[in-house]
Design an enzyme around this catalytic site. Sequence first.
Site, PDB file in Angstrom:
ATOM      1  N   GLU A 288       5.852  -1.227  -7.853  1.00 21.97           N
ATOM      2  CA  GLU A 288       6.259  -0.051  -8.200  1.00 21.97           C
ATOM      3  C   GLU A 288       7.416   0.539  -7.151  1.00 21.97           C
ATOM      4  O   GLU A 288       7.187   0.499  -5.876  1.00 21.97           O
ATOM      5  CB  GLU A 288       5.156   0.888  -8.250  1.00 21.97           C
ATOM      6  CG  GLU A 288       5.384   2.174  -8.685  1.00 21.97           C
ATOM      7  CD  GLU A 288       4.365   2.992  -8.814  1.00 21.97           C
ATOM      8  OE1 GLU A 288       4.109   4.110  -9.251  1.00 21.97           O
ATOM      9  OE2 GLU A 288       3.074   2.772  -7.995  1.00 21.97           O
ATOM     10  N   LYS A 358       6.393   3.258 -17.687  1.00 23.33           N
ATOM     11  CA  LYS A 358       4.830   3.709 -17.597  1.00 23.33           C
ATOM     12  C   LYS A 358       4.500   4.731 -18.622  1.00 23.33           C
ATOM     13  O   LYS A 358       5.153   5.756 -18.841  1.00 23.33           O
ATOM     14  CB  LYS A 358       4.911   4.312 -16.081  1.00 23.33           C
ATOM     15  CG  LYS A 358       3.247   4.635 -15.671  1.00 23.33           C
ATOM     16  CD  LYS A 358       3.186   4.918 -14.532  1.00 23.33           C
ATOM     17  CE  LYS A 358       1.863   5.267 -14.191  1.00 23.33           C
ATOM     18  NZ  LYS A 358       1.734   5.489 -12.720  1.00 23.33           N
ATOM     19  N   CYS A 408       0.999   0.966 -11.624  1.00 22.69           N
ATOM     20  CA  CYS A 408      -0.071   1.489 -10.837  1.00 22.69           C
ATOM     21  C   CYS A 408      -1.530   1.784 -11.639  1.00 22.69           C
ATOM     22  O   CYS A 408      -1.953   0.881 -11.853  1.00 22.69           O
ATOM     23  CB  CYS A 408       0.614   2.893 -10.296  1.00 22.69           C
ATOM     24  SG  CYS A 408      -0.362   3.498  -8.908  1.00 22.69           S
TER      25      CYS A 408
END
Length: 540
Positions: A288, A358, A408
Amino acid sequence: MSSLHAFGGRASRAPAALLWTGAVLAGLAQAASIAWPWRGEPLWWLQLASLAAFARILLAARGAWQAAGFGAAFATAWLAGTFWWLFISMHTYGGLAAPLAVLAVLGLAAFLGSYYAAAAVVFQRFHAHVAGNRTFLAIIFGALWLLAELARGVWWTGFPWGAGGYAHVEGPFAVLARWVGVYGIGAVAAGLAMLAVQLRWADLRRPRCWAVGVALAVAWAGLAVQRHCAVALCHTPMRAPAKLSVALLQGNIPQDEKFQAGSGVPLALRWYGDALRSVQATLVVAPETAVPLLPQQLMPGYLESIAAHYTGSAGEGGGSAPPRAALVGIPLGDAEQGYTNSVIGFAPGQPVRYQYDKHHLVPFGEFIPPLFRWFTELMNIPLGDFNRGAVGQAPFAWAGQRIAPNICYEDLFGEELAARFRDPAAAPTVFVNVSNIAWFGDSVAIDQHLSISRMRALEFERPMVRATNTGATALIDHRGVVTQRLPSLERGILLGEVEGRDGVPTPFAWWAARAGLWPLWGLGALVVAGASLVARRRRR
């Protein structure tokens, strides 16, 4: 006097201070069970023991207010003990004053703990009216625990980090993951814990008690055999190719330097750029925000030179070099269109780069909840307001695999990953998680997140590849077993192989893809509604 009334009478004579202390200690034990702080491993038996201790204390509660207090004490201690490392992100890296950061952690834990306090109150009401039926009480407790866990995991965008079921990525309950997921495992554990604390030595002389024990053992053995057969026969390895060589990059860029133009940014660009150009593997994954700048902020030609090594237009990606692909974490967007926390992919024969945005954003870190902008302005955290990507985005097709990225803590939300199984032809064969847990320092958050990824591998019976900035960079197979891992907080490259899996989806993947978590909501609500009818009849 019934046996349960006798039990309640004995427990209720315990000093109140002892019960309150026990609730807090049981909560802290629950936190430790997710990832033991000194070794990072999950301890399924400790999770059961902590739940059993809480169940015993709850049975001793005198009235609804005391039950609520015990539930709040247990849950607040558990949750604060689980995500205490939020203090590091807010104080060390965000610049929030230490007292305010402590209050923020405790406030969040208390708020989320209110769901369990409410469940404790409802259970106490049932306990007062149906105390004679121990099995009935155990089922009610499991259902209420399930509803509390679901509320924490869904409401207000959800924050299910440290759900009790994550302690069971190892141990006897792991066989349930493919059927009911992490929340279902937690409910079963809660019900069994409540049942266990109501047992007496006299019960061991009763054939019915042994019959129940044998039935549970046979059921568990059947589930274990069924899971083994399903993994071996239904979820077959991909045929082209059977295995995928991977290189996972762990730059270990200090968080307090990561977005600094004079230190962390040049280091990240240089190290990840060199690694992406030189590493030989069929799939290379950078974590990330491995590239910590927007594309328009990069030096001219930086991304193009990396892409050329994978698309085959120049450099090592062409000629006789084996074909390679890469997934790279990077922020995208502009002030007019908004920003996304994204993963981009490069592969031969794909002139248009792959992009995954995301979807499930972190409150305060990636989006600002209404009425809380004042709080985020107290901290110095960059890039705090992103746009959301869609649920169920297309996988990255490469080397015969369907590779599904998540970023994440998105892998906390199994129901959202399950959406990718609606179309069997597009269902993932490999999951890839890219993360940056450096926000939380050298803490147990690293090992807790590894357990979360392992649970997703168990639920879907698909391997999970993890590339992170500081850890845990690891390969997890379709059985939830960590096959390779880099040491945390060290710069390095993990080279290994992952075997993609295809075939019939797990039962959890099938029903969660179509209905989300509603079947679990419905089951919990049905049990509570049925128990209410029984209790009402008994009162009459």
